[in-house]
Design an enzyme around this catalytic site. Structure first.
Site, PDB file in Angstrom:
ATOM      1  N   CYS A  30       1.332  50.600 -80.210  1.00  9.32           N
ATOM      2  CA  CYS A  30       0.912  51.379 -81.373  1.00  9.32           C
ATOM      3  C   CYS A  30      -0.127  50.599 -82.165  1.00  9.32           C
ATOM      4  O   CYS A  30      -0.062  49.377 -82.260  1.00  9.32           O
ATOM      5  CB  CYS A  30       2.050  51.734 -82.303  1.00  9.32           C
ATOM      6  SG  CYS A  30       3.320  52.737 -81.553  1.00  9.32           S
TER       7      CYS A  30
ATOM      8  N   ARG B 250      -4.241  47.882 -77.194  1.00 10.38           N
ATOM      9  CA  ARG B 250      -2.828  47.581 -77.416  1.00 10.38           C
ATOM     10  C   ARG B 250      -1.911  48.455 -76.564  1.00 10.38           C
ATOM     11  O   ARG B 250      -0.735  48.141 -76.403  1.00 10.38           O
ATOM     12  CB  ARG B 250      -2.483  47.780 -78.887  1.00 10.38           C
ATOM     13  CG  ARG B 250      -3.230  46.834 -79.800  1.00 10.38           C
ATOM     14  CD  ARG B 250      -3.082  47.254 -81.230  1.00 10.38           C
ATOM     15  NE  ARG B 250      -1.752  47.045 -81.749  1.00 10.38           N
ATOM     16  CZ  ARG B 250      -1.341  45.932 -82.341  1.00 10.38           C
ATOM     17  NH1 ARG B 250      -2.170  44.933 -82.481  1.00 10.38           N
ATOM     18  NH2 ARG B 250      -0.106  45.817 -82.788  1.00 10.38           N
TER      19      ARG B 250
ATOM     20  N   TRP C 249       2.399  54.603 -78.839  1.00 13.24           N
ATOM     21  CA  TRP C 249       3.023  54.269 -77.560  1.00 13.24           C
ATOM     22  C   TRP C 249       4.450  54.788 -77.672  1.00 13.24           C
ATOM     23  O   TRP C 249       5.244  54.253 -78.446  1.00 13.24           O
ATOM     24  CB  TRP C 249       2.995  52.755 -77.347  1.00 13.24           C
ATOM     25  CG  TRP C 249       3.350  52.328 -75.959  1.00 13.24           C
ATOM     26  CD1 TRP C 249       2.499  52.128 -74.912  1.00 13.24           C
ATOM     27  CD2 TRP C 249       4.654  52.018 -75.462  1.00 13.24           C
ATOM     28  NE1 TRP C 249       3.195  51.722 -73.794  1.00 13.24           N
ATOM     29  CE2 TRP C 249       4.522  51.655 -74.103  1.00 13.24           C
ATOM     30  CE3 TRP C 249       5.937  52.028 -76.011  1.00 13.24           C
ATOM     31  CZ2 TRP C 249       5.602  51.299 -73.308  1.00 13.24           C
ATOM     32  CZ3 TRP C 249       7.020  51.678 -75.227  1.00 13.24           C
ATOM     33  CH2 TRP C 249       6.839  51.310 -73.876  1.00 13.24           C
TER      34      TRP C 249
ATOM     35  N   ASN D   1       4.394  51.686 -86.701  1.00 13.60           N
ATOM     36  CA  ASN D   1       4.503  50.882 -85.487  1.00 13.60           C
ATOM     37  C   ASN D   1       5.873  50.223 -85.522  1.00 13.60           C
ATOM     38  O   ASN D   1       6.247  49.653 -86.539  1.00 13.60           O
ATOM     39  CB  ASN D   1       3.387  49.823 -85.489  1.00 13.60           C
ATOM     40  CG  ASN D   1       3.466  48.871 -84.317  1.00 13.60           C
ATOM     41  OD1 ASN D   1       4.218  49.105 -83.380  1.00 13.60           O
ATOM     42  ND2 ASN D   1       2.693  47.811 -84.367  1.00 13.60           N
ATOM     43  N   GLY D   2       6.655  50.328 -84.429  1.00 14.16           N
ATOM     44  CA  GLY D   2       7.973  49.712 -84.403  1.00 14.16           C
ATOM     45  C   GLY D   2       9.057  50.759 -84.245  1.00 14.16           C
ATOM     46  O   GLY D   2       8.786  51.885 -83.842  1.00 14.16           O
TER      47      GLY D   2
ATOM     48  N   GLU E 238       2.623  35.494 -60.374  1.00 17.29           N
ATOM     49  CA  GLU E 238       1.615  35.994 -61.307  1.00 17.29           C
ATOM     50  C   GLU E 238       0.594  36.874 -60.570  1.00 17.29           C
ATOM     51  O   GLU E 238       0.179  37.923 -61.078  1.00 17.29           O
ATOM     52  CB  GLU E 238       0.938  34.804 -62.007  1.00 17.29           C
ATOM     53  CG  GLU E 238      -0.323  35.107 -62.804  1.00 17.29           C
ATOM     54  CD  GLU E 238      -0.141  36.109 -63.933  1.00 17.29           C
ATOM     55  OE1 GLU E 238       0.991  36.512 -64.225  1.00 17.29           O
ATOM     56  OE2 GLU E 238      -1.169  36.508 -64.509  1.00 17.29           O
TER      57      GLU E 238
ATOM     58  N   LYS F 111      -0.210  40.772 -61.407  1.00 15.82           N
ATOM     59  CA  LYS F 111      -1.558  41.287 -61.726  1.00 15.82           C
ATOM     60  C   LYS F 111      -1.865  42.502 -60.861  1.00 15.82           C
ATOM     61  O   LYS F 111      -2.374  43.503 -61.341  1.00 15.82           O
ATOM     62  CB  LYS F 111      -2.649  40.229 -61.472  1.00 15.82           C
ATOM     63  CG  LYS F 111      -2.847  39.148 -62.479  1.00 15.82           C
ATOM     64  CD  LYS F 111      -3.316  39.552 -63.838  1.00 15.82           C
ATOM     65  CE  LYS F 111      -2.183  39.913 -64.746  1.00 15.82           C
ATOM     66  NZ  LYS F 111      -1.651  38.889 -65.611  1.00 15.82           N
TER      67      LYS F 111
ATOM     68  N   GLU G 173       0.255  45.565 -61.948  1.00 19.12           N
ATOM     69  CA  GLU G 173      -0.117  46.090 -63.266  1.00 19.12           C
ATOM     70  C   GLU G 173      -1.363  46.963 -63.230  1.00 19.12           C
ATOM     71  O   GLU G 173      -1.400  48.007 -63.861  1.00 19.12           O
ATOM     72  CB  GLU G 173      -0.452  44.924 -64.210  1.00 19.12           C
ATOM     73  CG  GLU G 173       0.721  44.238 -64.812  1.00 19.12           C
ATOM     74  CD  GLU G 173       0.251  43.154 -65.768  1.00 19.12           C
ATOM     75  OE1 GLU G 173      -0.387  42.188 -65.316  1.00 19.12           O
ATOM     76  OE2 GLU G 173       0.514  43.286 -66.966  1.00 19.12           O
TER      77      GLU G 173
ATOM     78  N   HIS H 156      14.678  34.602 -45.471  1.00 18.05           N
ATOM     79  CA  HIS H 156      15.965  34.986 -46.064  1.00 18.05           C
ATOM     80  C   HIS H 156      15.956  36.447 -46.512  1.00 18.05           C
ATOM     81  O   HIS H 156      16.721  36.830 -47.389  1.00 18.05           O
ATOM     82  CB  HIS H 156      16.307  34.048 -47.229  1.00 18.05           C
ATOM     83  CG  HIS H 156      16.420  32.628 -46.780  1.00 18.05           C
ATOM     84  ND1 HIS H 156      17.505  32.146 -46.081  1.00 18.05           N
ATOM     85  CD2 HIS H 156      15.549  31.594 -46.868  1.00 18.05           C
ATOM     86  CE1 HIS H 156      17.301  30.879 -45.782  1.00 18.05           C
ATOM     87  NE2 HIS H 156      16.116  30.518 -46.249  1.00 18.05           N
TER      88      HIS H 156
ATOM     89  N   LYS I  63      -0.345  45.929 -74.849  1.00 18.47           N
ATOM     90  CA  LYS I  63      -0.802  44.540 -74.914  1.00 18.47           C
ATOM     91  C   LYS I  63       0.218  43.658 -75.636  1.00 18.47           C
ATOM     92  O   LYS I  63       0.427  42.518 -75.257  1.00 18.47           O
ATOM     93  CB  LYS I  63      -2.159  44.489 -75.623  1.00 18.47           C
ATOM     94  CG  LYS I  63      -2.804  43.116 -75.634  1.00 18.47           C
ATOM     95  CD  LYS I  63      -3.278  42.699 -74.260  1.00 18.47           C
ATOM     96  CE  LYS I  63      -3.812  41.298 -74.208  1.00 18.47           C
ATOM     97  NZ  LYS I  63      -3.839  40.764 -72.841  1.00 18.47           N
TER      98      LYS I  63
HETATM   99  C1  F6R Z   1       0.774  40.697 -67.908  1.00 21.56           C
HETATM  100  C2  F6R Z   1       1.014  40.615 -69.311  1.00 21.56           C
HETATM  101  C3  F6R Z   1       2.408  40.668 -69.789  1.00 21.56           C
HETATM  102  C4  F6R Z   1       2.595  39.694 -70.957  1.00 21.56           C
HETATM  103  C5  F6R Z   1       3.999  39.858 -71.563  1.00 21.56           C
HETATM  104  C6  F6R Z   1       4.245  38.855 -72.658  1.00 21.56           C
HETATM  105  O1  F6R Z   1      -0.582  40.680 -67.591  1.00 21.56           O
HETATM  106  O2  F6R Z   1       0.095  40.518 -70.084  1.00 21.56           O
HETATM  107  O3  F6R Z   1       3.325  40.406 -68.778  1.00 21.56           O
HETATM  108  O4  F6R Z   1       2.411  38.397 -70.493  1.00 21.56           O
HETATM  109  O5  F6R Z   1       4.127  41.149 -72.078  1.00 21.56           O
HETATM  110  O6  F6R Z   1       3.287  38.996 -73.655  1.00 21.56           O
HETATM  111  P1  F6R Z   1       2.952  37.826 -74.658  1.00 21.56           P
HETATM  112  O7  F6R Z   1       2.337  36.736 -73.867  1.00 21.56           O
HETATM  113  O8  F6R Z   1       2.011  38.446 -75.637  1.00 21.56           O
HETATM  114  O9  F6R Z   1       4.248  37.415 -75.269  1.00 21.56           O
END
Ligand code: F6R
Length: 616
Positions: free
Chosen positions: A2, A27, A75, A99-100, A483, A487, A490, A506, A611
């Site tokens: 949001c 965001r 959101w 927001n929240g 990671e 990526k 996502e 395994h 975000k």
């Molecule tokens: C993946 C990504 C998320 C954040 C996670 C934690 O690309 O960005 O997995 O890493 O939501 O977010 P932060 O780092 O802001 O606590």
């Protein structure tokens, strides 16, 4: 999650509300809306499902007048993604964006319905709107009505309100979610972050927990009154922001994500140099303030930040001999973890607002253990709560999928490892110097790698249509495999899993057939021969294998896998095993980016993602 924007001006605000919302898109959201007071008296609003373009088109067809207004990107949490559930919520008295989450909304809603209030949405936010308008009907001033409402609602939130018949008053409140005020002589702004306000203000003021701000612009003069949680008038520091529209522009890149991948040589270098002197290898504050008396380390984070912590476990244990646990914040906070008072706790968060990481931090603080936050946003909630803050020096990260923040987190953790190793004398001075130099040198090694990004575009043409992919790594590069898989899923929506290469037999080997791409991280390190055996095992089972390795590694692979070629063997510049996680991250980012690009997905704003994850 949001985004909130609010403006009081003397000219029409609707275009700037939409412009501010555009900068909050990163965001994550699924609907949007704006509301203004037209004629200075009545609330009018436009709302639309989906992308901001829909709202912009709607306002184009049916413009909104007014010199005061609020806007929101939603959101969805309570209620489907519909126009009806989009903010601003409004009746004839008040309009609000939120927001929240209002945790006690169900009970409050029942009570308000019993009183005769009619709800038109499924949102928790509508409860706030009714509480405020009921209070105003009872004779409260708008400010008193908001204060009263905030004593009733529970949860973590940020709110902004406008009121009919009050063309010069905007009220903002913060409890758990960030809000920043933007201040000029004759206009006032509120936003979820300073990025939203970038073109209009240089002076900003961050609200503190529990603050309510009354913003007024009367006779062309702006005025801000801030009340703290107990209702007392307080002064909060005004500061200059260095976030400009330039710092958040995409430049010539197709996406923010690609731009941010290419910024990494600079951001890693800036981050390392903020912590250690290149001339005499002395450490800068804040590393000097890190406690020296602890038995072990606990790292707590979510998502990509968790994987940065996972790499640090390998670093800290191997080179500094410190037992290190890594914890997913949402699990940690609801387990019954043991606190021994001898643990140094490190919290990693790009946004500094992730609710689970923040809650885990508050839990640890309540047990009186020392806390360090590695964050990208120094004004964030996590930064405010931690005993010590180390900032990733990457500037705003706009692409939802984290890239440059991740490698900067790694750079900080590698530097911390060097500090611990020096303090504890766990490695010989020559070896220390070798690792220090390789860390300083890694940005130029990454620059070299980035010069050949067409290889990733080529590889992407072979995998963009697949359903699944496996990523394998060993040692320090196992978390990088995790990671890389994150990526890919996502941004390209391809199901991907990361595994330690040694775990292949395994279970996951059952998945291998000619349709399965397997991406293997195989730096020429102490684990290389074992990984090479795994490569042979999957090649003979028909998988499409893509290996990232060094020149020496590629030669060995060519010798031992004769007759069964890999789909691709990508030769990366040579570095030592200490810095391989920083280097091997970048090709995986590029592979994910070009795969998503080939597939045509929304790379910078992937579906359903936000975000900063400010609700559980
Ligand atoms: C993946 C990504 C998320 C954040 C996670 C934690 O690309 O960005 O997995 O890493 O939501 O977010 P932060 O780092 O802001 O606590």
């Amino acid at each position: 999650m949001c985004g909130i924007i609010g403006i009081i001006s003397q000219t029409n605000v609707s275009e700037r509300l939409l412009d501010g919302l555009k900068r909050l898109e990163y965001r994550g959201y699924d609907s949007a809306g704006i509301a203004t007071l037209f004629d200075g008296h009545s609330i009018d609003r436009r709302r639309a499902e989906g992308k901001l373009e829909n709202l912009i088109a709607l306002v184009g067809r049916n413009p909104l007048e007014g010199t005061i207004g609020i806007g929101h990107t939603r959101w969805a949490t309570h209620g489907h993604v519909t126009e009806n559930n989009a903010h601003p919520m409004a009746n004839t008295i008040v309009s609000v964006v939120h927001n929240g989450i209002i945790e006690n909304f169900a009970t409050l809603k029942e009570a308000l319905q019993a009183k005769g209030c009619v709800f038109t949405s499924d949102t928790d936010t509508e409860v706030v709107m009714h509480l405020v308008s009921e209070a105003i009907k009872e004779g409260f001033s708008p400010l008193a009505a908001v204060q009263h409402t905030l004593t009733i609602v529970k949860g973590a939130f940020a709110l902004a309100f406008i009121f009919s018949d009050h063309p010069d008053l905007l009220i903002a409140a913060r409890k758990g979610s960030p809000l920043v005020l933007g201040i000029t002589e004759n206009e006032l702004f509120v936003g979820s972050d300073a990025i939203a306000l970038a073109p209009w203000v240089r002076t900003v003021c961050y609200l503190e927990e529990g603050d309510i701000a009354a913003l007024t612009v009367k006779d062309g003069k702006s005025n801000v009154i801030i009340l703290n949680e107990s209702g007392a008038t307080v002064q909060r520091p005004f500061r200059q922001t260095n976030i400009t529209t330039d710092s958040i522009s995409k430049g010539d890149y197709t996406h923010y994500m690609l731009k941010e991948i290419f910024e990494q040589p600079q951001t890693i270098s800036d981050t390392v140099q903020s912590l250690i002197s290149l001339e005499d290898t002395s450490f800068h504050a804040p590393l000097l303030a890190i406690p020296t008396t602890f038995d072990h380390i606990r790292i707590i984070a979510c998502g990509t930040s968790f994987y940065a912590g996972y790499v640090a476990k390998y670093w800290f244990e191997k080179w500094a001999h410190i037992r290190t646990e890594v914890e997913i914040a949402s699990e940690f906070r609801y387990r019954s973890p043991v606190f021994d008072g001898k643990t140094l706790n490190i919290f990693i968060s790009q946004s500094g607002e992730t609710i689970d990481t923040l809650s885990a931090l508050l839990l640890v603080k309540s047990k009186n253990e020392p806390t360090i936050a590695i964050v990208n946003v120094p004004e964030s909630s996590i930064a405010r709560e931690a005993d010590l803050v180390i900032q990733t020096m990457v500037g705003p990260e706009i692409g939802v999928a984290s890239t440059k923040a991740f490698t900067a987190q790694l750079a900080i953790l590698a530097t911390l490892c060097l500090k611990f190793a020096k303090d504890k004398q766990t490695i010989a001075p020559d070896e220390w110097k070798h690792y220090f130099e390789s860390l300083i040198h890694i940005p130029s090694v990454i620059s070299e790698l980035l010069r050949n990004d067409d290889v990733y575009q080529q590889l992407a043409t072979h995998i963009y249509h697949v359903q699944h992919a496996l990523y394998l790594g060993r040692g320090l590069n196992f978390p990088i495999a995790l990671e890389g898989a994150l990526k890919l899923k996502e941004i390209s929506y391809i199901h991907a899993e990361g595994y330690p290469a040694g775990e292949l037999k395994h279970g996951p080997i059952a998945l291998i057939d000619h349709t399965m791409p397997v991406i293997v991280l195989a730096p020429d390190d102490e684990w290389f021969d074992k990984t090479l055996s795994n490569i042979q095992e999957i090649l003979v089972r028909g998988a499409k294998v893509i290996v990232f390795t060094s020149k020496e590694g590629a030669d060995k692979i060519a010798k031992q896998t004769k007759g069964i070629p890999c789909l691709g063997v990508v030769i990366l510049p040579k570095t030592n095993s200490f810095t391989t996680p920083l280097l091997y991250t970048v090709p995986l980012q590029l592979l994910a980016y070009y795969t998503a690009y080939a597939k045509g997905t929304d790379v910078d704003q992937p579906r359903n993602l936000a975000k900063s994850v400010t609700v559980e």
